[in-house]
Design a protein around this motif. Structure first.
Motif, PDB file in Angstrom:
ATOM      1  N   SER A   1       0.851  -1.193   0.000  1.00 31.69           N
ATOM      2  CA  SER A   1       0.000   0.000   0.000  1.00 31.69           C
ATOM      3  C   SER A   1       0.884   1.240   0.000  1.00 31.69           C
ATOM      4  N   HIS A   2       0.235   2.362  -0.238  1.00 37.58           N
ATOM      5  CA  HIS A   2       0.944   3.641  -0.152  1.00 37.58           C
ATOM      6  C   HIS A   2       0.673   4.184   1.245  1.00 37.58           C
ATOM      7  N   VAL A   3       1.710   4.293   2.063  1.00 40.78           N
ATOM      8  CA  VAL A   3       1.537   4.581   3.490  1.00 40.78           C
ATOM      9  C   VAL A   3       1.784   6.050   3.801  1.00 40.78           C
ATOM     10  N   VAL A   4       0.813   6.636   4.508  1.00 37.33           N
ATOM     11  CA  VAL A   4       0.884   8.021   4.966  1.00 37.33           C
ATOM     12  C   VAL A   4       0.955   8.006   6.488  1.00 37.33           C
ATOM     13  N   TYR A   5       1.996   8.627   7.025  1.00 36.35           N
ATOM     14  CA  TYR A   5       2.149   8.759   8.477  1.00 36.35           C
ATOM     15  C   TYR A   5       1.563  10.102   8.879  1.00 36.35           C
ATOM     16  N   LEU A   6       0.471  10.076   9.653  1.00 32.86           N
ATOM     17  CA  LEU A   6      -0.118  11.293  10.205  1.00 32.86           C
ATOM     18  C   LEU A   6       0.577  11.558  11.534  1.00 32.86           C
ATOM     19  N   LYS A   7       1.530  12.473  11.510  1.00 34.73           N
ATOM     20  CA  LYS A   7       2.391  12.726  12.666  1.00 34.73           C
ATOM     21  C   LYS A   7       1.836  13.854  13.520  1.00 34.73           C
ATOM     22  N   SER A   8       1.668  13.566  14.803  1.00 31.15           N
ATOM     23  CA  SER A   8       1.205  14.540  15.789  1.00 31.15           C
ATOM     24  C   SER A   8       2.131  14.489  16.993  1.00 31.15           C
ATOM     25  N   THR A   9       2.262  15.605  17.691  1.00 30.69           N
ATOM     26  CA  THR A   9       3.086  15.607  18.896  1.00 30.69           C
ATOM     27  C   THR A   9       2.335  14.902  20.023  1.00 30.69           C
ATOM     28  N   PRO A  10       3.068  14.330  20.970  1.00 33.43           N
ATOM     29  CA  PRO A  10       2.412  13.692  22.124  1.00 33.43           C
ATOM     30  C   PRO A  10       1.502  14.671  22.878  1.00 33.43           C
ATOM     31  N   GLU A  11       1.917  15.932  22.983  1.00 34.68           N
ATOM     32  CA  GLU A  11       1.117  16.923  23.706  1.00 34.68           C
ATOM     33  C   GLU A  11      -0.215  17.189  22.998  1.00 34.68           C
ATOM     34  N   GLU A  12      -0.144  17.296  21.676  1.00 29.20           N
ATOM     35  CA  GLU A  12      -1.349  17.519  20.876  1.00 29.20           C
ATOM     36  C   GLU A  12      -2.304  16.326  21.020  1.00 29.20           C
ATOM     37  N   LEU A  13      -1.762  15.119  20.964  1.00 23.78           N
ATOM     38  CA  LEU A  13      -2.578  13.921  21.094  1.00 23.78           C
ATOM     39  C   LEU A  13      -3.186  13.812  22.487  1.00 23.78           C
ATOM     40  N   PHE A  14      -2.414  14.172  23.491  1.00 21.33           N
ATOM     41  CA  PHE A  14      -2.930  14.135  24.863  1.00 21.33           C
ATOM     42  C   PHE A  14      -4.134  15.070  24.994  1.00 21.33           C
ATOM     43  N   ARG A  15      -4.050  16.255  24.399  1.00 19.13           N
ATOM     44  CA  ARG A  15      -5.183  17.198  24.455  1.00 19.13           C
ATOM     45  C   ARG A  15      -6.418  16.584  23.803  1.00 19.13           C
TER      46      ARG A  15
ATOM     47  N   ASP B   1       6.179   8.223  25.616  1.00 17.25           N
ATOM     48  CA  ASP B   1       6.882   6.942  25.470  1.00 17.25           C
ATOM     49  C   ASP B   1       6.487   6.249  24.161  1.00 17.25           C
ATOM     50  N   LEU B   2       5.171   6.225  23.880  1.00 16.77           N
ATOM     51  CA  LEU B   2       4.701   5.616  22.634  1.00 16.77           C
ATOM     52  C   LEU B   2       5.324   6.313  21.433  1.00 16.77           C
ATOM     53  N   PHE B   3       5.370   7.637  21.470  1.00 18.38           N
ATOM     54  CA  PHE B   3       5.937   8.411  20.366  1.00 18.38           C
ATOM     55  C   PHE B   3       7.410   8.057  20.164  1.00 18.38           C
ATOM     56  N   SER B   4       8.178   7.993  21.260  1.00 13.15           N
ATOM     57  CA  SER B   4       9.621   7.737  21.119  1.00 13.15           C
ATOM     58  C   SER B   4       9.890   6.351  20.532  1.00 13.15           C
ATOM     59  N   VAL B   5       9.050   5.374  20.860  1.00 14.72           N
ATOM     60  CA  VAL B   5       9.222   4.018  20.330  1.00 14.72           C
ATOM     61  C   VAL B   5       8.694   3.912  18.904  1.00 14.72           C
ATOM     62  N   ARG B   6       7.517   4.492  18.657  1.00 15.66           N
ATOM     63  CA  ARG B   6       6.825   4.254  17.393  1.00 15.66           C
ATOM     64  C   ARG B   6       7.183   5.217  16.270  1.00 15.66           C
ATOM     65  N   ASP B   7       7.582   6.448  16.580  1.00 10.28           N
ATOM     66  CA  ASP B   7       7.878   7.414  15.516  1.00 10.28           C
ATOM     67  C   ASP B   7       8.872   6.861  14.494  1.00 10.28           C
ATOM     68  N   PRO B   8       9.988   6.252  14.916  1.00  9.68           N
ATOM     69  CA  PRO B   8      10.911   5.698  13.913  1.00  9.68           C
ATOM     70  C   PRO B   8      10.278   4.566  13.086  1.00  9.68           C
ATOM     71  N   LEU B   9       9.373   3.807  13.693  1.00 11.81           N
ATOM     72  CA  LEU B   9       8.719   2.712  12.982  1.00 11.81           C
ATOM     73  C   LEU B   9       7.710   3.244  11.967  1.00 11.81           C
ATOM     74  N   TYR B  10       6.982   4.289  12.348  1.00 15.99           N
ATOM     75  CA  TYR B  10       6.062   4.924  11.399  1.00 15.99           C
ATOM     76  C   TYR B  10       6.847   5.477  10.213  1.00 15.99           C
ATOM     77  N   ARG B  11       7.966   6.135  10.500  1.00 13.26           N
ATOM     78  CA  ARG B  11       8.788   6.718   9.429  1.00 13.26           C
ATOM     79  C   ARG B  11       9.328   5.634   8.494  1.00 13.26           C
ATOM     80  N   GLU B  12       9.751   4.515   9.070  1.00 14.66           N
ATOM     81  CA  GLU B  12      10.273   3.400   8.274  1.00 14.66           C
ATOM     82  C   GLU B  12       9.196   2.831   7.348  1.00 14.66           C
ATOM     83  N   THR B  13       7.964   2.801   7.816  1.00 14.20           N
ATOM     84  CA  THR B  13       6.853   2.204   7.081  1.00 14.20           C
ATOM     85  C   THR B  13       6.297   3.139   6.016  1.00 14.20           C
TER      86      THR B  13
END
Length: 174
Positions: A94-108, A130-142
């Motif tokens: 598939s063509h993958v789009v990463y919708l990137k948001s900051t942890p603070e924005e998501l918390f709100r 914590d989720l962002f620090s682990v997953r952000d590189p994986l989202y970028r890779e995908t």
């Protein structure tokens, strides 16, 4: 080729995905809803009863099926990228789009949402970081491309996705 949206919980994958599918006249599939249909219960119930590892097994099977199916817009669960097989299937099929948001924005956005099992902790903002620090590189890779969600409206985000698909030559024929 289908379009898959990845990102942390609350980043807008389902909302943007629905609008994108409507705009492109494609079917929309929320992988979490597909998983719940298969399980016959909510993801939260399944998580509580069977644990995260068993949930990830089911998620992997469902994503494998969805990425081999008819062209559609697929909204994935926030942790879909945790398994290498999922990252490969999403990226290659598939063509993958990463919708990137900051942890603070998501918390709100999510601070009052009790339906998300991974955020039912004493400090949800710390958990989101914590989720962002682990997953952000994986989202970028995908992902084939990254969109900062920031403050744009859903319509603006959909337009941005369509523009990226057009520029990359991956806009599916409706």
């Amino acid at each position: 080729m289908s379009i898959s949206l990845v990102g942390l919980p609350g980043s807008g994958k389902t909302t943007v995905g629905r609008q994108l599918a409507r705009r492109l006249r494609l079917p929309f599939v929320d992988s979490d809803h597909a998983i719940e249909s298969r399980l016959g219960c909510s993801i939260r119930e399944f998580f509580d009863r069977e644990g995260e590892a068993r949930f990830r097994d089911i998620e992997q099977e469902v994503l494998d099926t969805l990425t081999q199916g008819a062209i559609s817009v697929i909204s994935t669960g926030g942790g879909a990228v945790l398994r290498p097989e999922n990252r490969v299937h999403l990226h290659d099929r598939s063509h993958v789009v990463y919708l990137k948001s900051t942890p603070e924005e998501l918390f709100r956005r999510l601070r009052h949402d009790v339906s998300r099992p991974l955020l039912q902790v004493a400090d949800p903002l710390a958990r989101m970081r914590d989720l962002f620090s682990v997953r952000d590189p994986l989202y970028r890779e995908t992902a084939h491309f990254v969109l900062e969600t920031g403050r744009p409206s859903v319509a603006t985000l959909v337009n941005m996705v369509v523009m990226q698909l057009e520029l990359s030559g991956h806009l599916p024929a409706a």
